[in-house]
Design a protein around this motif. Sequence first.
Motif, PDB file in Angstrom:
ATOM      1  N   ILE A 132      42.437  13.782  -3.199  1.00  0.00           N
ATOM      2  CA  ILE A 132      42.231  15.032  -2.454  1.00  0.00           C
ATOM      3  C   ILE A 132      41.976  16.103  -3.504  1.00  0.00           C
ATOM      4  CG2 ILE A 132      43.134  16.598  -0.713  1.00  0.00           C
ATOM      5  CD1 ILE A 132      43.040  13.662   0.182  1.00  0.00           C
ATOM      6  N   SER A 133      40.850  16.782  -3.443  1.00  0.00           N
ATOM      7  CA  SER A 133      40.519  17.717  -4.518  1.00  0.00           C
ATOM      8  C   SER A 133      39.939  19.022  -3.985  1.00  0.00           C
ATOM      9  CB  SER A 133      39.515  17.076  -5.488  1.00  0.00           C
ATOM     10  OG  SER A 133      38.295  16.814  -4.847  1.00  0.00           O
ATOM     11  N   GLY A 134      40.268  20.101  -4.701  1.00  0.00           N
ATOM     12  CA  GLY A 134      39.588  21.382  -4.521  1.00  0.00           C
ATOM     13  C   GLY A 134      39.978  22.193  -3.310  1.00  0.00           C
ATOM     14  N   LEU A 135      40.740  21.646  -2.408  1.00  0.00           N
ATOM     15  CA  LEU A 135      41.012  22.292  -1.127  1.00  0.00           C
ATOM     16  C   LEU A 135      42.030  23.420  -1.285  1.00  0.00           C
ATOM     17  CD1 LEU A 135      40.409  22.003   1.948  1.00  0.00           C
ATOM     18  CD2 LEU A 135      42.413  20.518   2.067  1.00  0.00           C
ATOM     19  N   THR A 136      41.852  24.507  -0.525  1.00  0.00           N
ATOM     20  CA  THR A 136      42.831  25.590  -0.451  1.00  0.00           C
ATOM     21  C   THR A 136      43.430  25.640   0.946  1.00  0.00           C
ATOM     22  OG1 THR A 136      41.739  26.931  -2.142  1.00  0.00           O
ATOM     23  CG2 THR A 136      43.183  28.088  -0.610  1.00  0.00           C
ATOM     24  N   ILE A 137      44.765  25.724   1.011  1.00  0.00           N
ATOM     25  CA  ILE A 137      45.489  25.810   2.282  1.00  0.00           C
ATOM     26  C   ILE A 137      46.317  27.081   2.276  1.00  0.00           C
ATOM     27  CG2 ILE A 137      47.312  24.758   3.671  1.00  0.00           C
ATOM     28  CD1 ILE A 137      46.284  22.036   2.719  1.00  0.00           C
ATOM     29  N   VAL A 138      46.203  27.844   3.363  1.00  0.00           N
ATOM     30  CA  VAL A 138      46.862  29.151   3.444  1.00  0.00           C
ATOM     31  C   VAL A 138      47.599  29.257   4.769  1.00  0.00           C
ATOM     32  CG1 VAL A 138      46.508  31.653   3.469  1.00  0.00           C
ATOM     33  CG2 VAL A 138      45.058  30.209   2.030  1.00  0.00           C
ATOM     34  N   ASP A 139      48.822  29.796   4.726  1.00  0.00           N
ATOM     35  CA  ASP A 139      49.553  30.161   5.939  1.00  0.00           C
ATOM     36  C   ASP A 139      49.903  31.639   5.826  1.00  0.00           C
ATOM     37  OD1 ASP A 139      51.173  30.531   8.121  1.00  0.00           O
ATOM     38  OD2 ASP A 139      52.616  28.956   7.606  1.00  0.00           O
ATOM     39  N   THR A 140      49.216  32.464   6.587  1.00  0.00           N
ATOM     40  CA  THR A 140      49.444  33.907   6.508  1.00  0.00           C
ATOM     41  C   THR A 140      50.447  34.403   7.532  1.00  0.00           C
ATOM     42  OG1 THR A 140      47.556  34.274   7.974  1.00  0.00           O
ATOM     43  CG2 THR A 140      47.138  34.357   5.601  1.00  0.00           C
ATOM     44  N   GLU A 141      50.852  33.529   8.460  1.00  0.00           N
ATOM     45  CA  GLU A 141      51.782  33.940   9.519  1.00  0.00           C
ATOM     46  C   GLU A 141      53.216  33.508   9.231  1.00  0.00           C
ATOM     47  OE1 GLU A 141      48.677  33.848  13.291  1.00  0.00           O
ATOM     48  OE2 GLU A 141      50.117  32.222  13.038  1.00  0.00           O
ATOM     49  N   GLY A 142      53.385  32.275   8.756  1.00  0.00           N
ATOM     50  CA  GLY A 142      54.718  31.790   8.426  1.00  0.00           C
ATOM     51  C   GLY A 142      55.637  31.676   9.610  1.00  0.00           C
TER      52      GLY A 142
END
Length: 455
Positions: A132-142
């Motif tokens: 698995i490469s290069g991916l960005t994962i974001v959680d802005t709500e939490g």
Amino acid sequence: MELLNRRGVLRAGVVAAGVAGGVAVTAGPAAAAAADKGWISVLDHYRDAQGGERDDAGAIQAAISAATAMRPVRSVLLPPGDYTVDREILVRGLDDAAISGHGATITLTGAAATTSGASAVLKITDSHRFEISGLTIVDTEGTQPYNGVSIARSSRGTLDGVTVYGVKWTGLGVFDTTPGASTDIAIVNCTVVGTKFGISTNGHDVRIIGNHVAMYWPSTAEAAAKGGVWSAPSDYYDGINVLSGSDRTTVTGNTITECGQAGVYTQDCTNLVVSANTVTGCQLRGIEIDGGTGVAVGVTISGNTVADCKGQINLVRGRDVSVVGNRLTNTSSARAASLIAVNIGSSHVTVVGNHATQAHPTFPAVYVIADATDVTVAANEVVAGTPYQVPASVALLYRSAAGQFTVGGRLVATKGLGVGNAVAATTPGKVVSKVEVFSATGASLGFVPVYQSIS
């Protein structure tokens, strides 16, 4: 798995036409080449979304399911752009294949309910020889305690250049109900910021190398609410966790910054190397080896730089532990924090060649608890008001002046007498002190007077 060739295909262009997260993506001459190399694009699977509505999670899941259903398994491409998901994406059976997301960001929003750590934005199970490469994962709500990427029951996998921001549980994890079910996993060149736990494992042969893990706890809203004093409950704990049952784990070359608790925290694991990491500003220990309900066995802590944590290196119930060549600093005279502490239940510990600078005027730089056994503290460079606090049972060798070492306790020759424990003389005259003498077996032969001269 020809990952180098596949990466070359990715650099050449995208493989399908469509729109991801409002960013237009157009097909180019790489499309045919990508198909030849076995890639499946997420953009080809929006038609599978229910009711014709835009459904990034559905398209990603459909592409992965289609790829893993083929023989041989195909690799999956998330072209550059923004994707929004509200539930877990499951990857099962990704054998000899990859998921590439260079330039792609998956944002978790409106997350489906889950229990702590039970779900992940990307969950990988029963997969072998994958990347698995290069991916960005974001959680802005939490709002829900998701992991970023979790791996279970898998082997020979690599997470390379994956970035996770803000998930409420673990950023990147290798975790099984039965420790060691996952083996030969590499987590390299990844970034994890603002998560409850940074990187965690209870697998075997897991290598955690060259990652950046940061919580920046002092600048968080939680820190402001608590007046800058960390306490449980908290949204921020340990940077890198090596959990019970882990075996043959390497934690090397990582930067770990301002965690809520420890920078590196380990439980009753075996055969662990923690080396060449930079750990700064953690609210608890920099590196903590904790046997938990058992014992941590076979641990090497070497070449790390640890600064301004509340305790730089701490051992609890560790056996066969080497602490060698670390650079440790406490720059605050108000912070009562040890630089190296050999604590309860530890045995067969060697503390050699470390450089330790302690600003606190009285708190010992190197501390060994009374019940620790077979501890050697030797040839460390310690700058401190109180360099050592160790029991008499510790073999202590320290630099007392330029070109001079002093032995604490007794010095016993292999074949001959030994000396130690000088005391002031109790009788006046030319006898100035008395020195205890030992046989080659270490048995005391009593005290011998030392005179001002031999005349």
